[in-house]
Design a protein around this motif. Structure first.
Motif, PDB file in Angstrom:
ATOM      1  N   ASN A 148     -23.061 -55.094  -9.253  1.00  0.00           N
ATOM      2  CA  ASN A 148     -23.171 -54.621  -7.870  1.00  0.00           C
ATOM      3  C   ASN A 148     -22.893 -53.268  -8.163  1.00  0.00           C
ATOM      4  O   ASN A 148     -22.067 -52.759  -9.052  1.00  0.00           O
ATOM      5  CB  ASN A 148     -21.649 -55.068  -7.631  1.00  0.00           C
ATOM      6  CG  ASN A 148     -21.665 -56.800  -6.936  1.00  0.00           C
ATOM      7  OD1 ASN A 148     -22.759 -56.737  -5.694  1.00  0.00           O
ATOM      8  ND2 ASN A 148     -20.733 -57.199  -7.100  1.00  0.00           N
ATOM      9  N   CYS A 149     -23.189 -52.098  -7.106  1.00  0.00           N
ATOM     10  CA  CYS A 149     -23.123 -51.010  -6.767  1.00  0.00           C
ATOM     11  C   CYS A 149     -21.753 -50.660  -6.903  1.00  0.00           C
ATOM     12  O   CYS A 149     -21.106 -51.038  -6.120  1.00  0.00           O
ATOM     13  CB  CYS A 149     -24.188 -50.655  -6.116  1.00  0.00           C
ATOM     14  SG  CYS A 149     -24.115 -48.253  -5.224  1.00  0.00           S
ATOM     15  N   ALA A 150     -21.337 -49.582  -7.891  1.00  0.00           N
ATOM     16  CA  ALA A 150     -20.187 -49.271  -8.410  1.00  0.00           C
ATOM     17  C   ALA A 150     -19.326 -48.426  -6.457  1.00  0.00           C
ATOM     18  O   ALA A 150     -18.530 -48.089  -6.285  1.00  0.00           O
ATOM     19  CB  ALA A 150     -19.506 -48.084  -9.369  1.00  0.00           C
ATOM     20  N   THR A 151     -20.643 -47.446  -6.594  1.00  0.00           N
ATOM     21  CA  THR A 151     -19.786 -46.797  -5.055  1.00  0.00           C
ATOM     22  C   THR A 151     -19.850 -47.696  -3.942  1.00  0.00           C
ATOM     23  O   THR A 151     -19.035 -47.091  -2.804  1.00  0.00           O
ATOM     24  CB  THR A 151     -21.273 -46.182  -4.900  1.00  0.00           C
ATOM     25  OG1 THR A 151     -21.587 -45.400  -6.513  1.00  0.00           O
ATOM     26  CG2 THR A 151     -20.336 -45.092  -4.014  1.00  0.00           C
ATOM     27  N   CYS A 152     -20.212 -48.282  -3.182  1.00  0.00           N
ATOM     28  CA  CYS A 152     -20.227 -49.368  -2.149  1.00  0.00           C
ATOM     29  C   CYS A 152     -19.556 -50.576  -2.386  1.00  0.00           C
ATOM     30  O   CYS A 152     -19.713 -51.747  -1.574  1.00  0.00           O
ATOM     31  CB  CYS A 152     -20.852 -49.464  -2.075  1.00  0.00           C
ATOM     32  SG  CYS A 152     -23.327 -50.448  -2.512  1.00  0.00           S
ATOM     33  N   LYS A 153     -19.251 -50.936  -3.872  1.00  0.00           N
ATOM     34  CA  LYS A 153     -18.887 -52.131  -4.229  1.00  0.00           C
ATOM     35  C   LYS A 153     -19.866 -53.137  -4.121  1.00  0.00           C
ATOM     36  O   LYS A 153     -19.701 -54.563  -3.457  1.00  0.00           O
ATOM     37  CB  LYS A 153     -17.666 -52.563  -3.992  1.00  0.00           C
ATOM     38  CG  LYS A 153     -16.823 -51.624  -4.323  1.00  0.00           C
ATOM     39  CD  LYS A 153     -15.076 -51.748  -4.001  1.00  0.00           C
ATOM     40  CE  LYS A 153     -14.278 -50.804  -4.591  1.00  0.00           C
ATOM     41  NZ  LYS A 153     -14.514 -49.788  -4.569  1.00  0.00           N
ATOM     42  N   PRO A 205     -26.307 -46.462   4.587  1.00  0.00           N
ATOM     43  CA  PRO A 205     -27.260 -46.898   3.365  1.00  0.00           C
ATOM     44  C   PRO A 205     -26.337 -46.175   2.127  1.00  0.00           C
ATOM     45  O   PRO A 205     -25.478 -44.512   2.361  1.00  0.00           O
ATOM     46  CB  PRO A 205     -28.331 -46.632   3.171  1.00  0.00           C
ATOM     47  CG  PRO A 205     -28.894 -46.401   4.348  1.00  0.00           C
ATOM     48  CD  PRO A 205     -28.091 -46.231   5.163  1.00  0.00           C
ATOM     49  N   CYS A 206     -25.682 -46.933   1.870  1.00  0.00           N
ATOM     50  CA  CYS A 206     -25.345 -45.981   0.505  1.00  0.00           C
ATOM     51  C   CYS A 206     -26.385 -45.192  -0.679  1.00  0.00           C
ATOM     52  O   CYS A 206     -27.301 -46.088  -0.360  1.00  0.00           O
ATOM     53  CB  CYS A 206     -24.405 -47.097  -0.387  1.00  0.00           C
ATOM     54  SG  CYS A 206     -24.233 -46.814  -2.510  1.00  0.00           S
ATOM     55  N   PRO A 207     -25.159 -43.885  -0.707  1.00  0.00           N
ATOM     56  CA  PRO A 207     -26.664 -42.899  -1.805  1.00  0.00           C
ATOM     57  C   PRO A 207     -27.223 -42.919  -2.793  1.00  0.00           C
ATOM     58  O   PRO A 207     -27.934 -42.900  -3.260  1.00  0.00           O
ATOM     59  CB  PRO A 207     -26.042 -41.965  -0.687  1.00  0.00           C
ATOM     60  CG  PRO A 207     -24.199 -41.831  -1.133  1.00  0.00           C
ATOM     61  CD  PRO A 207     -24.743 -43.653  -0.657  1.00  0.00           C
ATOM     62  N   ASP A 208     -26.432 -44.162  -3.377  1.00  0.00           N
ATOM     63  CA  ASP A 208     -26.369 -44.330  -4.730  1.00  0.00           C
ATOM     64  C   ASP A 208     -27.585 -45.289  -5.340  1.00  0.00           C
ATOM     65  O   ASP A 208     -28.115 -45.364  -6.004  1.00  0.00           O
ATOM     66  CB  ASP A 208     -25.156 -44.646  -5.791  1.00  0.00           C
ATOM     67  CG  ASP A 208     -24.139 -43.831  -5.699  1.00  0.00           C
ATOM     68  OD1 ASP A 208     -24.742 -42.335  -5.370  1.00  0.00           O
ATOM     69  OD2 ASP A 208     -23.157 -43.755  -6.379  1.00  0.00           O
ATOM     70  N   CYS A 209     -26.951 -46.806  -4.197  1.00  0.00           N
ATOM     71  CA  CYS A 209     -28.200 -47.886  -4.244  1.00  0.00           C
ATOM     72  C   CYS A 209     -29.121 -48.177  -2.874  1.00  0.00           C
ATOM     73  O   CYS A 209     -30.021 -49.072  -2.897  1.00  0.00           O
ATOM     74  CB  CYS A 209     -26.959 -49.288  -4.440  1.00  0.00           C
ATOM     75  SG  CYS A 209     -26.333 -49.132  -2.681  1.00  0.00           S
ATOM     76  N   ARG A 210     -29.085 -47.103  -1.812  1.00  0.00           N
ATOM     77  CA  ARG A 210     -29.984 -46.914  -1.222  1.00  0.00           C
ATOM     78  C   ARG A 210     -29.678 -48.127  -0.305  1.00  0.00           C
ATOM     79  O   ARG A 210     -30.596 -48.584   0.353  1.00  0.00           O
ATOM     80  CB  ARG A 210     -31.664 -46.697  -1.754  1.00  0.00           C
ATOM     81  CG  ARG A 210     -31.509 -44.896  -1.876  1.00  0.00           C
ATOM     82  CD  ARG A 210     -33.074 -44.712  -2.742  1.00  0.00           C
ATOM     83  NE  ARG A 210     -33.141 -44.082  -2.920  1.00  0.00           N
ATOM     84  CZ  ARG A 210     -34.106 -44.281  -3.906  1.00  0.00           C
ATOM     85  NH1 ARG A 210     -35.080 -46.007  -4.084  1.00  0.00           N
ATOM     86  NH2 ARG A 210     -34.413 -43.479  -5.339  1.00  0.00           N
TER      87      ARG A 210
HETATM   88 ZN    ZN Z   1     -24.199 -49.131  -2.787  1.00  0.00          ZN
END
Ligand code: ZN
Ligand code: ZN
Length: 386
Positions: A148-153, A205-210
């Protein structure tokens, strides 16, 4: 678009028998069913066309009208008032909804799951040294996996924003549509293509995982290998697999063990086997020797008159039992080595020694009535006049 000829649609002609019509229809229906071709939009319209053609051509009365008047004869608003729709809400001769799927797909009705889904399991092949397997070891390894992307959980939405309800399915995650076929109406449920079944779409969208909510990364994980594992052992690390979908739990990581062979120990289950050389003097007179063990060395008593290839057991010097209960044993097969490169003086001493003892002193005797192998050989030599 002009309507295609029904015979052409099913690939048959006017004289085709009822059974053959059915056969042709089933073949095509199976091929173009929307569930088999979810990506192909043409398949869906083709499927409808096939059903319509079959609906008419499988009914003798309707077929006759079609043959006479063409499409006009089958149009509800056209000539003759049509046929008043399909055969109602039932699945006709085929019983229930499930039977239709059985017929089309051999029972494999596609179940769609739009809810949380567990992540995939991962497999890691791990080679261990003989000692690591015997005594256990702690390993720290890098595992490439989806997390799971840490930025957006894992939500896929930029922090501070929230996914919105999907407009196409109103948040249900699936779309139902009713399919009209010659066999009656039936409903097909499809995963919503806009939200992929989640019921929500991401507006920012979350920038880290698009917006994916997932990232591929290598993660160091630490785990213990218990003493006593062997080639073929499998260790399950719960929750260390790929991240789940839509909030589902992670999969598991399975570590498959392969143990490298040892220089001289052979492992059979929890027991160890080895060959160890002794001199014929040690074998004859007895001795206490030092033999290697897994942890170092240990004393082993050789009894007087020990034969070559005798297997001696050293209790508790084997491998730890995986689920407790002590250790296996070490079996040492002593191998009597014949000396080479003797000096002339040593050889003469042996000749003197040989003449001083009888053959009977040399060889092992059979026990009780049971004669040993050499007794039997001697007996036969005596018969030849030794
Ligand atoms: Zn993310
Ligand atoms: Zn949707």
């Amino acid at each position: 678009m002009a309507k295609r000829d029904y015979y052409e649609v099913l690939g048959i002609d006017k004289n085709t028998s009822e059974t053959e019509i059915k056969k042709a229809y089933r073949k095509l229906a199976r091929k173009y069913h929307p569930d088999v071709n979810p990506e192909n939009k043409d398949a869906e319209s083709k499927f409808k066309e096939i059903n319509e053609a079959y609906e008419v051509l499988s009914d003798p009365e309707k077929k006759q009208r079609y043959d006479q008047f063409g499409h006009a004869g089958t149009d509800p608003n056209g000539f003759g008032g049509g046929f008043g729709g399909f055969s109602g809400g039932t699945a006709g001769d085929f019983g229930g909804f499930g039977d239709i799927f059985d017929m089309f797909f051999g029972g494999a009705a596609s179940a769609r799951n739009a809810g949380p889904q567990q992540g995939a399991d991962l497999r890691l092949d791990l080679e261990l040294s003989f000692e690591e397997a015997a005594f256990g070891v702690e390993k720290e390894l890098e595992i490439p996996r989806t997390e799971n992307c840490a930025t957006c959980k894992g939500s896929g939405a930029k922090p501070g924003t929230n996914p919105i309800t999907c407009s196409q399915c109103q948040g249900k995650g699936e779309i139902r549509f009713t399919q009209r076929t010659a066999l009656g109406h039936f409903q097909t449920v499809k995963t919503c293509p806009q939200c992929n079944g989640s019921g929500k779409v991401i507006s920012t969208p979350c920038p880290d995982c698009r917006g994916a909510g997932k990232v591929k990364r290598k993660t160091k994980i630490k785990f213990k290998i218990p003493a006593g594992v062997d080639t073929g052992s499998r260790i399950r690390l719960s929750g260390e697999g790929e991240a789940g979908l839509r909030g589902g739990p992670s999969g598991d990581l399975y570590v498959f063990i392969e143990v490298r062979p040892h220089k001289y120990f052979e492992r059979r289950g929890n027991d160890l086997f080895m060959e160890f050389p002794i001199t014929f003097i040690q074998a004859t007179l007895g001795d206490e020797i030092q033999v290697p063990t897994l942890q170092g060395k240990a004393a082993l008593k050789i009894s007087e008159g020990t034969q070559s290839h005798t297997v001696l057991r050293m209790k508790g010097q084997g491998i730890n039992r995986l689920h407790g209960g002590g250790r296996g044993d070490l079996y040492v097969k002593v191998m009597v080595v014949t000396p080479t490169k003797l000096t002339e003086e040593q050889k003469q001493r042996l000749r003197d020694f040989t003449s001083s003892i009888s053959k009977e002193n040399y060889y092992p005797k059979g026990k009780g009535k049971d004669k040993g192998l050499w007794d039997k050989v001697w007996d036969s030599l005596k018969g030849m006049g030794d």
